[in-house]
Design an enzyme around this catalytic site. Structure first.
Site, PDB file in Angstrom:
ATOM      1  N   ARG A  17       0.825  -1.210   0.000  1.00 10.78           N
ATOM      2  CA  ARG A  17       0.000   0.000   0.000  1.00 10.78           C
ATOM      3  C   ARG A  17       0.864   1.267   0.000  1.00 10.78           C
ATOM      4  NH1 ARG A  17      -3.830  -0.508   4.899  1.00 10.78           N
ATOM      5  NH2 ARG A  17      -2.086  -1.682   5.751  1.00 10.78           N
ATOM      6  N   LEU A  19       1.248   3.431  -2.245  1.00  6.95           N
ATOM      7  CA  LEU A  19       0.606   4.623  -2.813  1.00  6.95           C
ATOM      8  C   LEU A  19      -0.267   5.315  -1.762  1.00  6.95           C
ATOM      9  CD1 LEU A  19       0.237   6.396  -5.271  1.00  6.95           C
ATOM     10  CD2 LEU A  19      -1.652   4.931  -6.007  1.00  6.95           C
ATOM     11  N   LYS A  20      -0.948   4.525  -0.952  1.00  7.04           N
ATOM     12  CA  LYS A  20      -1.780   5.105   0.117  1.00  7.04           C
ATOM     13  C   LYS A  20      -0.916   5.955   1.065  1.00  7.04           C
ATOM     14  CE  LYS A  20      -4.690   3.662   4.004  1.00  7.04           C
ATOM     15  NZ  LYS A  20      -5.959   4.255   3.594  1.00  7.04           N
ATOM     16  N   GLY A 452     -24.256   4.373  12.312  1.00 13.29           N
ATOM     17  CA  GLY A 452     -23.611   3.243  12.980  1.00 13.29           C
ATOM     18  C   GLY A 452     -22.193   3.519  13.408  1.00 13.29           C
ATOM     19  N   TRP A 581     -19.563  -7.452  -1.558  1.00 14.84           N
ATOM     20  CA  TRP A 581     -18.252  -6.903  -1.214  1.00 14.84           C
ATOM     21  C   TRP A 581     -17.256  -7.993  -0.798  1.00 14.84           C
ATOM     22  CZ3 TRP A 581     -20.049  -1.864   1.761  1.00 14.84           C
ATOM     23  CH2 TRP A 581     -20.537  -0.958   0.811  1.00 14.84           C
ATOM     24  N   HIS A 661     -30.147   0.433   5.705  1.00 12.74           N
ATOM     25  CA  HIS A 661     -29.462   1.656   5.273  1.00 12.74           C
ATOM     26  C   HIS A 661     -28.821   1.403   3.914  1.00 12.74           C
ATOM     27  CE1 HIS A 661     -26.528   4.817   4.916  1.00 12.74           C
ATOM     28  NE2 HIS A 661     -25.573   3.907   4.843  1.00 12.74           N
ATOM     29  N   GLU A 685     -28.857   8.119   1.529  1.00 13.66           N
ATOM     30  CA  GLU A 685     -27.978   9.266   1.295  1.00 13.66           C
ATOM     31  C   GLU A 685     -28.730  10.267   0.424  1.00 13.66           C
ATOM     32  OE1 GLU A 685     -24.238   7.816  -0.089  1.00 13.66           O
ATOM     33  OE2 GLU A 685     -23.737   9.668  -1.095  1.00 13.66           O
ATOM     34  N   HIS A 714     -19.256  12.675   3.506  1.00 10.66           N
ATOM     35  CA  HIS A 714     -18.003  12.584   2.749  1.00 10.66           C
ATOM     36  C   HIS A 714     -17.209  13.878   2.861  1.00 10.66           C
ATOM     37  CE1 HIS A 714     -20.623   9.559   0.825  1.00 10.66           C
ATOM     38  NE2 HIS A 714     -19.537   8.848   1.017  1.00 10.66           N
TER      39      HIS A 714
HETATM   40  C1  LIG Z   1     -19.051   2.134   2.691  1.00  9.89           C
HETATM   41  N1  LIG Z   1     -17.964   1.698   1.854  1.00  9.89           N
HETATM   42  C2  LIG Z   1     -17.434   0.433   1.960  1.00  9.89           C
HETATM   43  C3  LIG Z   1     -17.300  -0.330   0.790  1.00  9.89           C
HETATM   44  N2  LIG Z   1     -16.792  -1.568   0.842  1.00  9.89           N
HETATM   45  C4  LIG Z   1     -16.435  -2.097   2.014  1.00  9.89           C
HETATM   46  N3  LIG Z   1     -15.935  -3.326   2.062  1.00  9.89           N
HETATM   47  N4  LIG Z   1     -16.545  -1.396   3.175  1.00  9.89           N
HETATM   48  C5  LIG Z   1     -17.041  -0.133   3.181  1.00  9.89           C
HETATM   49  O1  LIG Z   1     -17.137   0.467   4.250  1.00  9.89           O
HETATM   50  N5  LIG Z   1     -17.680   0.185  -0.394  1.00  9.89           N
HETATM   51  C6  LIG Z   1     -18.319   1.459  -0.496  1.00  9.89           C
HETATM   52  C7  LIG Z   1     -17.849   2.366   0.544  1.00  9.89           C
HETATM   53  C8  LIG Z   1     -16.413   2.721   0.256  1.00  9.89           C
HETATM   54  N6  LIG Z   1     -15.933   3.431   1.304  1.00  9.89           N
HETATM   55  C9  LIG Z   1     -14.848   3.135   2.056  1.00  9.89           C
HETATM   56  C10 LIG Z   1     -14.660   3.972   3.117  1.00  9.89           C
HETATM   57  C11 LIG Z   1     -13.544   3.807   3.923  1.00  9.89           C
HETATM   58  C12 LIG Z   1     -12.662   2.790   3.654  1.00  9.89           C
HETATM   59  C13 LIG Z   1     -11.493   2.704   4.532  1.00  9.89           C
HETATM   60  O2  LIG Z   1     -11.353   3.514   5.418  1.00  9.89           O
HETATM   61  N7  LIG Z   1     -10.577   1.778   4.323  1.00  9.89           N
HETATM   62  C14 LIG Z   1      -9.443   1.716   5.193  1.00  9.89           C
HETATM   63  C15 LIG Z   1      -9.158   0.300   5.594  1.00  9.89           C
HETATM   64  C16 LIG Z   1     -10.224  -0.252   6.480  1.00  9.89           C
HETATM   65  C17 LIG Z   1      -9.671  -1.419   7.252  1.00  9.89           C
HETATM   66  O3  LIG Z   1      -9.791  -2.546   6.853  1.00  9.89           O
HETATM   67  N8  LIG Z   1      -8.997  -1.118   8.309  1.00  9.89           N
HETATM   68  C18 LIG Z   1      -8.335  -2.103   9.123  1.00  9.89           C
HETATM   69  C19 LIG Z   1      -6.838  -2.091   8.863  1.00  9.89           C
HETATM   70  C20 LIG Z   1      -6.293  -0.721   9.034  1.00  9.89           C
HETATM   71  C21 LIG Z   1      -4.806  -0.658   8.714  1.00  9.89           C
HETATM   72  O4  LIG Z   1      -4.413  -0.351   7.602  1.00  9.89           O
HETATM   73  N9  LIG Z   1      -3.984  -0.884   9.711  1.00  9.89           N
HETATM   74  C22 LIG Z   1      -2.597  -0.683   9.544  1.00  9.89           C
HETATM   75  C23 LIG Z   1      -1.984  -0.301  10.889  1.00  9.89           C
HETATM   76  C24 LIG Z   1      -2.604   0.968  11.383  1.00  9.89           C
HETATM   77  C25 LIG Z   1      -1.827   1.602  12.535  1.00  9.89           C
HETATM   78  O5  LIG Z   1      -0.892   1.022  13.081  1.00  9.89           O
HETATM   79  O6  LIG Z   1      -2.158   2.723  12.871  1.00  9.89           O
HETATM   80  C26 LIG Z   1      -1.956  -1.987   9.081  1.00  9.89           C
HETATM   81  O7  LIG Z   1      -2.577  -3.049   9.201  1.00  9.89           O
HETATM   82  O8  LIG Z   1      -0.849  -1.903   8.543  1.00  9.89           O
HETATM   83  C27 LIG Z   1      -8.586  -1.773  10.586  1.00  9.89           C
HETATM   84  O9  LIG Z   1      -9.160  -0.711  10.862  1.00  9.89           O
HETATM   85  O10 LIG Z   1      -8.269  -2.605  11.409  1.00  9.89           O
HETATM   86  C28 LIG Z   1      -8.237   2.305   4.530  1.00  9.89           C
HETATM   87  O11 LIG Z   1      -7.343   2.699   5.314  1.00  9.89           O
HETATM   88  O12 LIG Z   1      -8.125   2.351   3.304  1.00  9.89           O
HETATM   89  C29 LIG Z   1     -12.859   1.933   2.588  1.00  9.89           C
HETATM   90  C30 LIG Z   1     -13.972   2.108   1.765  1.00  9.89           C
HETATM   91  N1  LIG Z   2     -23.197   0.913   9.590  1.00 14.15           N
HETATM   92  C1  LIG Z   2     -22.228   1.300   8.599  1.00 14.15           C
HETATM   93  C2  LIG Z   2     -22.881   1.557   7.283  1.00 14.15           C
HETATM   94  C3  LIG Z   2     -21.979   2.139   6.231  1.00 14.15           C
HETATM   95  S1  LIG Z   2     -22.636   2.008   4.659  1.00 14.15           S
HETATM   96  C4  LIG Z   2     -21.512   2.534   9.073  1.00 14.15           C
HETATM   97  O1  LIG Z   2     -22.117   3.305   9.800  1.00 14.15           O
HETATM   98  O2  LIG Z   2     -20.347   2.751   8.714  1.00 14.15           O
HETATM   99 ZN   LIG Z   3     -23.617   3.964   4.088  1.00 16.09          ZN
END
Ligand SMILES: CN1c2c(nc(N)[nH]c2=O)NC[C@@H]1CNc1ccc(C(=O)N[C@@H](CCC(=O)N[C@@H](CCC(=O)N[C@@H](CCC(=O)O)C(=O)O)C(=O)O)C(=O)O)cc1
Ligand SMILES: N[C@@H](CCS)C(=O)O
Ligand SMILES: [Zn+2]
Length: 772
Positions: A17, A19-20, A452, A581, A661, A685, A714
């Protein structure tokens, strides 16, 4: 004729990751632009070299993007609305990210990186929507009737030259002009975007010319809209566009790429285009091969998408060869390719060192998929014997998945085999349930709630990561989550919300969290896939029958409810969203897998009710996204998707209120199915559309209660009370006030607490004002 291997696009995010990290550091002002660009360039170089080493001969360039390839196309052709302050010339990173995320002081995703809330009026981000039926989101181009196009980014040329300098000849990728226009929107829907084609084409010609001058021999032009139901005008647009583009650069060869489905009624148009090659998706639409072969000019190069770019299963290479060998022997020039860009798959299975080895042997990520293609090529060029062992291994792996004891759970199969219709029906109709729920809940008019999740702060993520890595013990992690939940509950009481949530602090993702607790799923450590911009997801993999070994959410709900007298919603992700998903098994219909998940969620709903929950929310954020791309397949999908939701939701008593939702949804054409879900309350939404989305509900005389979002989550921008009061008035003008709830558009996990506190305070004030 020798067969070659192509890729149509490779994941951009980097194996770790990278790029992130580079983007978020740059946005936070921690690193300069040069550092971001250097990371991007290194990622591209690695991807090109890796694809070459894996055996791809035709390697794409310009498939990389810092944020989104549709946004890149807008930058290329100068579709940059005035509010972003672009003065002409090359669109720089500031303009690019302003479109992606909004300009500082504006209403955009995460444009404030310093953690404080602000209410300025800068440029909002461009609208985001789903890329076809994937969980990838693109930025919607917005066209004006007098739209001018001009070259504003030479990214395609730059990246072609960058690869060339590394000694790698690439096939540049462009999003085709017709799909680009069809994927956009126009101000007020007052004109047909295709009417802009003649003005757009000169910029495409300029880009093609620059590529030819630089030495490009082929270009890949993606026209995925060719797998959709299209208006007649689109057929003519395709003819015109490719007549112009092919004639403009006679030495350049055009590979027209289609994916995500069958060409169907667009096939005749496609076969009449003067392009040099055609890519077709033979995973989603294997049956189209015969029609394409029958109608294609003998000199048309066919790129056959034989490896699934949308899923993670190893292919049966012998089975593919059985179908492809006759085509090759017939003498046509064939290229083998994944069905679509590999953007939608994780990068490398080898990074997953903790997977069950049997299951790992069934999987292939992007790297493994390119290897599969190169084995197929060898088998076609040198004969199957040259790679016999590998071919047979692949067939054995696929066969072992189909017959493995690990995928079968007879109790699950028995339960889902004959669904008594009463299981998908609440005991009483909505009007009766409503009275009972009113008595039980005793909520005020315009009840307030949230969707939520509360902010997933760096502390929350860090604690989860440390717990996952064994740095902190279970008890310490749980105590941390309890404290977060306690704080959230107290704050919700203080701010005056009527229906509370526990905050979802224990969840990494709304789908992965459930996948990790259900049998039949496996989850990965590194298999990230881009969802939008720098936001990624790790879709769980459904390999077998799905069951719920034990309650998944009840303890967190019980704890939150123990802290307050106000109702706390039970919070679940619905079966259709978990299905859509996840990477889904392909050895049984999706509807069957969905039904299995529905029963697991039904049991969870029952346990929540038994624990005392009087309101249970079942999120179906991806229900609309899963809609097939062709309208004639909608009925079937909606039939089973709605039934699965109802199976999940219908096991409770009349007095238990079921919420659902949906975000990212357009309801007009599916409103009867939304009503058929028979939820007591739906939150949607609507803030960005200023309640226009409610028209579908009012027009249909939707019977149940609705929480139209009054706060665009957002955006870090805090909406004023008056804005939300105005939105509530707009909602009340469309629907009876006693049907309305007050809530944000979606969960607040991506926001920061300072914004959330102010925004929700204002939201509650707006609800109080509406009650007078
Ligand atoms: C509502 N949305 C979602 C979609 N699809 C899903 N599967 N889930 C969704 O919620 N599709 C439509 C939309 C798209 N929107 C989003 C919104 C936000 C994210 C997002 O924030 N993604 C996070 C990763 C989420 C996750 O899995 N987090 C884990 C791991 C976190 C992590 O990277 N940890 C690091 C260490 C961190 C530290 O030390 O501080 C690691 O492991 O290296 C967690 O929280 O545990 C993102 O960061 O991209 C996605 C879609
Ligand atoms: N319960 C979830 C829905 C996202 S679509 C949330 O609040 O993040
Ligand atoms: Zn939602």
């Amino acid at each position: 004729m020798t067969v070659t291997v192509a890729t149509l696009g490779f994941p951009r995010i980097g194996p770790k990751r990278e790029l992130k990290t580079a983007l978020e550091n740059y946005w936070a002002g921690k690193t300069p632009e040069s550092a971001l660009l250097a990371t991007a360039s290194a990622l591209r170089a690695t991807a090109w070299k890796q694809q070459r080493e894996l055996g791809a001969e035709i390697i794409p360039s310009n498939d990389f993007s810092l944020y989104d390839h549709v946004l890149d196309t807008s930058a290329m052709v100068g579709v940059i609305p005035e509010i972003y302050g672009w003065k002409g010339g090359q669109a720089g990173l500031e303009t690019y990210f302003a479109m992606a995320r909004g300009a500082q002081g504006g209403a955009a995703e995460e444009s404030c990186t310093h953690g404080h809330a602000h209410t300025g009026h800068g440029a909002p981000a461009a609208e985001m929507t789903k890329w076809f039926d994937t969980n990838y989101h693109y930025l919607v181009p917005e066209f004006a009737a007098d739209q001018n196009f001009r070259l504003a980014s030479t990214k395609a040329l730059n990246e072609y030259l960058e690869a060339k300098a590394l000694g790698i000849e690439t096939r540049p990728v462009l999003l085709g002009p017709v799909s680009y226009l069809l994927l956009g929107k126009n101000t007020g829907n007052k004109f047909d975007p295709l009417s802009l084609l003649a003005r757009l084409l000169p910029v495409y010609r300029e880009v093609l010319q620059s590529l030819v001058r630089a030495g490009a021999q082929w270009v890949q032009i993606d026209e995925p809209c060719l797998v959709l139901d299209l208006p007649d005008a689109a057929q003519a647009a395709f003819m015109h566009a490719y007549d112009v583009l092919v004639a403009a650069e006679p030495q350049l060869r055009v590979m027209l790429t289609t994916y995500f489905g069958a060409l169907g009624d667009n096939l005749a148009t496609v076969l009449a285009l003067p392009v040099h090659g055609l890519h077709i998706d033979l995973i989603r639409a294997p049956e189209q091969l015969a029609a394409v072969l029958a109608g294609a000019r003998p000199d048309l190069v066919l790129s056959l998408g034989v490896i699934d770019g949308r899923n993670v299963w190893k292919a049966d290479l012998n089975e593919i060869l059985d179908r492809i060998e006759p085509v090759v022997h017939a003498g046509r020039r064939i290229i083998l390719a994944p069905s679509c860009s590999l953007l939608h798959t994780p990068i490398d299975l080898e990074r997953e060192t903790e997977l069950d080895p049997d299951i790992k042997n069934w999987l292939a990520f992007a790297v493994q998929k390119i290897k599969e293609l190169s084995i197929l090529r060898r088998a076609l060029n040198e004969g199957r014997e040259s790679v016999r062992n590998i071919l047979d291994d692949s067939s054995r792996a696929v066969a072992s998945r189909r017959t493995s004891g690990k995928i079968n759970d007879s109790a699950v199969k028995t339960r889902t085999a004959h669904v008594d219709p009463s299981l998908a029906r609440r005991a009483s109709p909505f009007q009766i349930r409503r009275e009972l729920q009113k008595q039980k809940l005793n909520l005020p008019p315009y009840p307030t709630t949230t969707i939520g999740s509360f902010p997933q702060t760096p502390e929350v993520r860090k604690a989860r990561a440390e717990h996952g890595n064994g740095i902190i013990a279970d008890a310490v992690y749980e105590q941390f989550l309890r404290e977060e939940t306690l704080r959230a509950v107290r704050w919700q009481e203080d701010v005056g919300l009527d229906v509370l949530v526990h905050g979802e602090f224990e969840r990494n993702d709304m789908v992965q969290y459930f996948g990790e607790q259900l049998s039949g799923f496996i989850f990965t450590k590194h298999a990230w896939v881009q969802s939008y911009g720098s936001r990624y997801v790790r879709p769980p993999i459904i390999f077998g029958d799905v069951a719920r070994p034990k309650p998944m959410t009840v303890e967190w709900w019980r704890y939150a409810q123990s802290l307050t007298n106000r109702p706390v919603k039970g919070m679940l992700t619905g079966p259709v969203t978990i299905l859509n998903w996840s990477f889904v098994r392909d050895d049984q219909p999706r509807s069957e897998t969905c039904r299995q998940i529905a029963f697991a969620i039904r049991d969870e709903v029952a346990d929540l009710e038994a624990a005392g929950a009087s309101i249970i929310q079942i999120d179906e954020a991806a229900l609309r996204e899963g809609l097939p791309l062709r309208r004639d397949e909608w009925r079937n999908y909606l039939g089973w998707a709605v039934e699965c939701f109802r199976i999940a939701a219908s096991g409770v008593g009349d007095a238990t209120q079921i919420h659902t939702h949906m975000c990212y949804s357009e309801f007009n054409d599916i409103i009867s199915s939304i009503a058929a879900m028979d939820a007591d309350v739906i939150s949607i939404e609507t803030a960005r559309s200023k309640m226009e989305l409610l028209d579908a509900f009012s027009g249909y005389q939707y019977p149940a209660e609705i929480g139209p979002g009054v706060y665009d989550i957002h955006s870090p921008r805090v909406p004023e009370v008056l804005e939300m009061t105005t939105l509530l008035k707009a909602a009340a003008a469309r629907l009876p006030a006693d049907q309305l709830w007050v809530n944000p558009d979606c969960g607040l996990k991506t926001r920061k607490w300072p914004e959330v506190r102010l925004a929700i305070e204002n939201m509650v004030a707006a609800a109080l004002a509406a009650r007078i």
